[in-house]
Write an enzyme that holds these catalytic residues in place. Sequence first.
Site, mmCIF file in Angstrom:
data_model
loop_
_atom_site.group_PDB
_atom_site.id
_atom_site.type_symbol
_atom_site.label_atom_id
_atom_site.label_comp_id
_atom_site.label_asym_id
_atom_site.label_seq_id
_atom_site.Cartn_x
_atom_site.Cartn_y
_atom_site.Cartn_z
ATOM 1 N N ASP A 89 -9.190 -0.069 1.654
ATOM 2 C CA ASP A 89 -9.163 0.842 0.330
ATOM 3 C C ASP A 89 -10.188 0.354 -0.327
ATOM 4 O O ASP A 89 -10.828 1.342 -1.074
ATOM 5 C CB ASP A 89 -7.758 0.289 -0.325
ATOM 6 C CG ASP A 89 -6.526 1.002 0.199
ATOM 7 O OD1 ASP A 89 -6.847 2.040 1.086
ATOM 8 O OD2 ASP A 89 -5.661 0.541 -0.257
ATOM 9 N N ASP A 109 0.946 -1.217 -0.078
ATOM 10 C CA ASP A 109 -0.009 0.042 0.146
ATOM 11 C C ASP A 109 0.809 1.347 0.143
ATOM 12 O O ASP A 109 1.577 1.317 0.797
ATOM 13 C CB ASP A 109 -0.879 -0.167 1.355
ATOM 14 C CG ASP A 109 -1.836 1.200 1.438
ATOM 15 O OD1 ASP A 109 -2.595 1.265 0.300
ATOM 16 O OD2 ASP A 109 -1.722 1.887 2.228
ATOM 17 N N THR A 164 -2.985 5.568 -4.415
ATOM 18 C CA THR A 164 -1.789 6.505 -3.882
ATOM 19 C C THR A 164 -0.462 6.317 -4.605
ATOM 20 O O THR A 164 0.066 7.268 -4.878
ATOM 21 C CB THR A 164 -1.586 6.172 -2.448
ATOM 22 O OG1 THR A 164 -1.626 4.851 -2.222
ATOM 23 C CG2 THR A 164 -2.539 6.630 -1.605
ATOM 24 N N THR A 165 -0.175 5.161 -5.021
ATOM 25 C CA THR A 165 0.899 4.828 -5.778
ATOM 26 C C THR A 165 0.820 5.262 -7.057
ATOM 27 O O THR A 165 1.651 5.937 -7.546
ATOM 28 C CB THR A 165 0.916 3.335 -5.929
ATOM 29 O OG1 THR A 165 1.150 2.429 -4.609
ATOM 30 C CG2 THR A 165 2.587 2.829 -6.663
#
Length: 557
Positions: free
Chosen positions: A395, A67, A100-101
């Site tokens: 998520d 994550d 997010t990545t």
Amino acid sequence: MSQQQRMGGQPMIILGEDSQRIKDRDAQSHNIAAAKAVAESVRSTLGPKGMDKMLVSSMGDITVTNDGVTILQEMDIDNPTAEMIVQVAETQEDEAGDGTTTAVSIAGELLKNAEDLLEQDIHPTAMIKGFHLASERARDEVDNVAHDVDPEDAELLKQVAETSMTGKGAELDKDVLAQLVVDAVQAVTVEADDGESIVDLEYVNIKTQTGRAASESELLNGGVINKSPEHDDMPHVADDATVLLLNEAIEIEDTDADANLQLDSPDQLKTFIDKEEAQIREKVDAIADAGVDVVFCQKGIDDLAEHFLAKQGILGTSRVKKKDLSFLREVTGGDILSDLDAIDDATLGNANVEYNDDDGLFYIEGIGEDAHGVTLLLRGSTEHVVDELERGIGDALDVVAQTVSDGRVLAGGGAVEVEVARRVREYADSVSGREQLAVEAFADALELVPRVLSENAGLDSIDTLVDLRAAHDEGNETAGLDVFTGDVVDTFEAGVVESAHAKQQAVSSATEAANLVLKIDDIIAAGDLSTEGEEPEGGAGGMGGMGGMGGGMGGMM
């Protein structure tokens, strides 16, 4: 170093002796290098074939995850520019719950492409304007290629959840877990007066339990508490029970000041003990007289009080977490009381309560109109497994909730990035001046996503990108990469579906962060150029420091 300026033949000291300063191209290179290092540290986690990171804190705590925001928050980052990029991940997590990545990777790629433009003497102001124009266009194009989704379309929502879970700890049992996520979101979805669907995830509680398979996870109507009855003689089941939520100890009240008692006879001791017993019995009688069947107490319960409660047939447990007690307030419809004198019918809740000896858990099912709230009970073999499972499910919950509220989805597998990049390149032809080069660089940065997806899957990124571009040039807007076969397929039909809101947020956050970094041409630090003081080598998690003027990030990844 000190900045000096000659005035009347004498040097004038502007900055302190310990200050550091970097200007112009050196400052831009330093900032870009730090941002790129952050982005590269999480790129390998992207996609279904992404790898995990093991983060070891200075206390020896181990976190195994892929994550993006968790990795960046746990790392010992000690560089101001790098911290700005970490904030991109945190913003993405807060606003969209996932991606997010992707957001951090695009920000790093934007700055990498900006570095090439700087070498061509393109001024940062022109790049900032170009990136802004491209970002606005990209967000519009995401709207244009998005598909509308019915909040009642459970199958499509399940595909969104499965896509979010793929590559994470929840992937192996994603079919079961994705259905639980969709059921949980639909359970807390209400329709507003204007017809819009509103999802309140505050009414979804996530609890974990080790020792069983993830496929045995379940969605429960109500709450779960990992406690046990205070006394062996207490009942384990209470149907249609009256529930008291208490934030007051059922114990002897301590004096405010230290006191010593001098007893002259055994009778005085007995009188003292009888007084204490009477005080506890009074508390228990107040609970029993109110018709309470179950007590959940945030504080302690005296041994004698446990005995009295058991004699009255009242089920009770102590040291319940504040968070759990707050959730039970929603489940039971009762109030959390801090004074037993305030007990009345209006403050008590109702629920079906059962203690399961095998699980070691209390199951509390709310009844009545005031009861609402569901619990996702996630199971896994070890603590590390359930921790990563919880992150993945969290998520997925956020993404599905956003999809229900937003009503738009996209084809995944890099399909939307390639399509939007193609449209942004067409738009670049209408942009005049040097901003056109920045718009084209922005389009190239978007294509980082399919490139990294293919790299992480062990495929040739150049061949993959060529095939994807060709498919989109032929009009196939949903052509994306199947990382398991290496083929270009219709990812929307294949069930690889992403949230449009998360994608727009990722583009917006990445652009704003990149522009913020590009705007800086002078770095002035009062001391060592870092966000904290000196750390031991390796820092928390053994990641290495990120300070220093050369843009290096120590031993990071």
